[in-house]
Write an enzyme that holds these catalytic residues in place. Structure first.
Site, PDB file in Angstrom:
ATOM      1  N   HIS A 167      44.589  38.637  36.972  1.00  0.00           N
ATOM      2  CA  HIS A 167      45.660  38.452  36.000  1.00  0.00           C
ATOM      3  C   HIS A 167      46.682  39.566  36.170  1.00  0.00           C
ATOM      4  CE1 HIS A 167      47.719  38.014  32.108  1.00  0.00           C
ATOM      5  NE2 HIS A 167      47.221  36.797  32.084  1.00  0.00           N
ATOM      6  N   ASP A 206      42.611  30.874  32.585  1.00  0.00           N
ATOM      7  CA  ASP A 206      42.999  29.603  33.193  1.00  0.00           C
ATOM      8  C   ASP A 206      41.822  28.923  33.887  1.00  0.00           C
ATOM      9  OD1 ASP A 206      45.822  29.776  32.538  1.00  0.00           O
ATOM     10  OD2 ASP A 206      45.887  31.427  33.974  1.00  0.00           O
TER      11      ASP A 206
END
Length: 438
Positions: A316, A373
């Site tokens: 991320h 995600d």
């Protein structure tokens, strides 16, 4: 309802910027609640003629905000000071929505009244159905969502100007309630099936799934594990500080654009594959691995050696450790898959990939842990949400955050956003008539 006036800095000092020509400019340093330090450059150009250059705004603070706090190094995410771990496991989505927008957790009476408002505003004006019919069957759901949020404002012109808190509360209820109705209608239209009207007897999440999946005389009754996973998904996506779509909402709102237009712009920003489409990329990657002759181990080796092969759903930009949202969704995904007893090769592949990445030194050293995600893609697929609706689901969850940031900025009466640039094009040159251009 909380006062969202801009916070005063807890401490202020001065930084000295030395520029060419032995010129030094004094710049205020602001320190936030969580000891974040920022150099205030708002008067730099006027004092020196210089601007700063920061492609992607990775080191630029565009505002002061009380809504969301992230510490990427420590893996911390808080809404209005409340740890995301507590909210995701103990609260309801509409409770979190109220918290983000109004600044405090609602009292029981406030929560009951808000729930009633959401129920009362779930229906769309019947005139909007003809606009749904005007879209081609294969229209992207995010295009439909953005357009219909804007169209919704035409049926509520009294809310295009925010004159008082009552108008804001009414607009908030309409947007948070109707966004799920618009999403469900878009899905039903895209598959050629009749719409399902909202059921006032159902909770926010159950009502959405009813509008998505109920058939004539066969109502969809979601298992509790599905409701729990969906509720967590929405809460964990409700806000994430100054991300691309939230920044877009604030930039558009800074022009004086109304709440409907501003949140519609947030949908457009979220549509991008580098933002809201990340969980779609996870499923597409799994599908690619499954459909190809490549084994999972071969794909992992390719990730390590080929810079053009990416492991989607891992790592991320903000979090340099575990994404705290991923830790929560991992448990929800495990519970959901166990409860549903699904046999899906892509979900099986996802679990295998998760274990490989969590125990492979290559990924551990680079801190490429599964992010939100990865697990959200797994959860949405298990629930039966089609891949082209994944980003729409993200938008439903993010709507309270967009509204909160729009309102905070509205109350701050911030200046219109107008970034500078460093021009690198051609210098001044004369116009050449067409017949003389070689």
């Amino acid at each position: 309802m909380g006062d969202l006036a801009e916070a005063d800095a807890t401490k202020t000092t001065t930084a000295h910027l030395k520029l060419p020509g032995d010129k030094t400019v004094e710049l205020p340093v602001t320190v936030g609640t969580e000891d974040e330090h920022a150099v205030d450059i708002s008067k730099l150009r006027g004092a020196s003629g210089y601007i700063t250059l920061d492609n992607g705004f990775g080191n630029t603070g565009s505002c002061s905000s009380k809504i969301c706090y992230i510490d990427g190094e420590k893996g911390i995410l808080r809404y209005r000071g409340h740890p995301i771990e507590q909210l995701a496991t103990q609260s309801r989505f509409i409770e979190v929505a109220w918290l983000l927008i109004w600044g405090e957790l609602p009292t029981p009476s406030q929560l009951a009244a808000f729930s009633e408002e959401l129920t009362a505003n779930a229906m769309l004006h019947e005139g909007m159905l003809h606009q749904f019919e005007a879209f081609p069957p294969d229209a992207p759901p995010m295009a439909m969502l953005s357009a219909m949020i804007n169209a919704c404002s035409c049926y509520h012109p009294e809310l295009l100007r925010m004159d008082d808190e009552e108008h804001m509360a009414e607009a908030t209820a309409k947007l948070i309630s109707k966004v799920r109705t618009i999403a469900a209608y878009s899905f039903r239209m895209s598959i050629g099936k009749p719409i399902n009207y909202p059921n006032p007897a159902l909770s926010y999440t159950r009502n959405f799934l009813h509008m998505m999946f109920s058939e004539a005389f066969v109502p969809y009754d979601a298992p509790d594990e599905v409701i729990r996973a969906m509720r967590m998904f929405l809460i964990l996506h409700a806000d994430h500080e100054q991300n691309c779509s939230t920044s877009t909402v604030r930039v558009v709102g800074s022009s004086g654009a109304n709440l409907f237009a501003s949140t519609s712009s947030g949908v457009c920003a979220l549509w991008g594959p580098l933002h809201g489409g990340a969980n779609v990329a996870v499923i597409n990657m799994l599908q690619h691995i499954h459909d190809s002759d490549t084994s999972l181990s071969q794909y992992i080796e390719k990730v390590k050696t080929d810079p053009n092969t990416r492991l989607m759903g891992f790592g991320h930009r903000v979090y340099k450790n575990f994404d705290p949202r991923a830790l929560i969704l991992k448990d929800a995904a495990d519970d959901l898959l166990n409860a549903l007893g699904l046999s899906d090769p892509l979900l099986d592949l996802a679990k295998e990939l998760e274990q490989v990445a969590l125990h492979d030194e290559y990924f551990i050293e680079r801190k490429l842990y599964p992010n939100v995600d990865f697990y959200s893609g797994v959860i949405l697929k298990a629930i039966g949400i089609p891949v082209n609706m994944f980003t729409v689901m993200f938008a439903i969850g993010r709507m309270p955050g967009w509204i909160a940031h729009w309102y905070e900025q509205f109350q701050q009466t911030a200046r219109i956003a107008r970034p500078r640039q460093v021009y690198t094009g051609a210098g001044e040159r004369d116009y050449v008539p067409a017949d003389k251009r070689g």
